[in-house]
Design an enzyme around this catalytic site. Structure first.
Site, PDB file in Angstrom:
ATOM      1  N   ASP A   1       0.880  -1.168   0.000  1.00  0.00           N
ATOM      2  CA  ASP A   1       0.000   0.000   0.000  1.00  0.00           C
ATOM      3  C   ASP A   1       0.919   1.219   0.000  1.00  0.00           C
ATOM      4  O   ASP A   1       1.383   1.650   1.052  1.00  0.00           O
ATOM      5  CB  ASP A   1      -0.900  -0.013   1.237  1.00  0.00           C
ATOM      6  CG  ASP A   1      -1.827   1.190   1.293  1.00  0.00           C
ATOM      7  OD1 ASP A   1      -2.157   1.734   0.221  1.00  0.00           O
ATOM      8  OD2 ASP A   1      -2.212   1.581   2.409  1.00  0.00           O
TER       9      ASP A   1
ATOM     10  N   ASP B   1      -2.718   1.168   7.033  1.00  0.00           N
ATOM     11  CA  ASP B   1      -1.786   0.881   5.939  1.00  0.00           C
ATOM     12  C   ASP B   1      -1.391  -0.596   5.943  1.00  0.00           C
ATOM     13  O   ASP B   1      -1.173  -1.190   4.892  1.00  0.00           O
ATOM     14  CB  ASP B   1      -0.531   1.753   6.069  1.00  0.00           C
ATOM     15  CG  ASP B   1      -0.874   3.220   6.180  1.00  0.00           C
ATOM     16  OD1 ASP B   1      -0.983   3.877   5.134  1.00  0.00           O
ATOM     17  OD2 ASP B   1      -1.050   3.701   7.318  1.00  0.00           O
TER      18      ASP B   1
ATOM     19  N   GLU C   1      -1.359  -1.489  -4.828  1.00  0.00           N
ATOM     20  CA  GLU C   1      -2.582  -0.717  -5.003  1.00  0.00           C
ATOM     21  C   GLU C   1      -2.347   0.368  -6.042  1.00  0.00           C
ATOM     22  O   GLU C   1      -1.309   1.015  -6.051  1.00  0.00           O
ATOM     23  CB  GLU C   1      -3.012  -0.090  -3.675  1.00  0.00           C
ATOM     24  CG  GLU C   1      -4.385   0.539  -3.747  1.00  0.00           C
ATOM     25  CD  GLU C   1      -4.877   0.976  -2.391  1.00  0.00           C
ATOM     26  OE1 GLU C   1      -5.821   0.347  -1.890  1.00  0.00           O
ATOM     27  OE2 GLU C   1      -4.319   1.939  -1.846  1.00  0.00           O
TER      28      GLU C   1
END
EC number: 3.1.21.10
Length: 192
Positions: free
Chosen positions: A7, A140, A67
């Site tokens: 992420d 996160d 992501e």
């Protein structure tokens, strides 16, 4: 199979290493790379790459899930995030690992069945799927673990020929990867 989920962020980058074996999931490593805003952006990117390189060297994932960038009204923030993503992609390519990218909505859909799920709902389901006693903090970390889980679920779909579920408004029971996961992982799915 071992997947590294990332992420990316210019101040916090979450990572999660998930192993999938015989229908069950386990966390091999998870954490967040915290960076100081006072550090230069190139310095922060260098730290992110060094930290992720150590994770790759230690756990030797078979692939990496990242992501995708979100739309932002702040052009500078979007550019910085794009630079972080580019550096991570460059690192992964250097290790000759396949990389798959997932939109936040696709990750949410794969994990919760709803593309508009909240971060709390995703975190709850990630902790359930991974049999964790507590929800990892900060978001996160759970986001990175969710990205890795999404990749594993989508990978099963790619291998079985089931098309990935990209539209959260599809009717349930149409054979998307979430339904496939439920059928294949009865020991992981929590039924009420």
């Amino acid at each position: 199979m071992i997947v590294l989920g990332v992420d990316p962020g210019s101040l916090k980058t979450g990572y999660g290493v998930v192993q999938h074996h015989n229908g069950s999931f386990s966390v091999l490593a998870a954490g967040v790379i915290r960076l100081q805003a006072a550090w230069s952006h190139p310095e922060r990117i260098g730290i992110i790459c060094r930290e992720l390189e150590q994770v790759i060297a230690e756990f030797q994932p078979e692939r990496v899930a990242l992501e995708t960038a979100f739309l932002s009204h702040n052009v500078q923030a979007a550019l910085k995030l794009g630079q972080v993503r580019g550096a991570v992609i460059g690192l992964v390519v250097r290790y000759a690992l396949p990389i798959y990218e997932y939109a936040p909505r696709e990750v949410k859909s794969a994990i919760t069945g709803k593309g508009a799920a909240t971060k709390e709902q995703v975190a709850f389901m990630v902790s359930r799927m991974l049999s964790l006693h507590t929800v990892p903090k900060p978001h996160d970390v759970t986001d990175a673990l969710g990205i890795a889980l999404c990749d594993i679920l989508r990978g099963e779909s790619r291998q079985s020929g089931v098309p990935p579920r990209t539209n959260s408004r599809r009717k349930s029971g149409t054979g998307g990867s979430w339904e496939q996961f439920v059928r294949q992982s009865p020991n992981v799915v929590v039924r009420s």
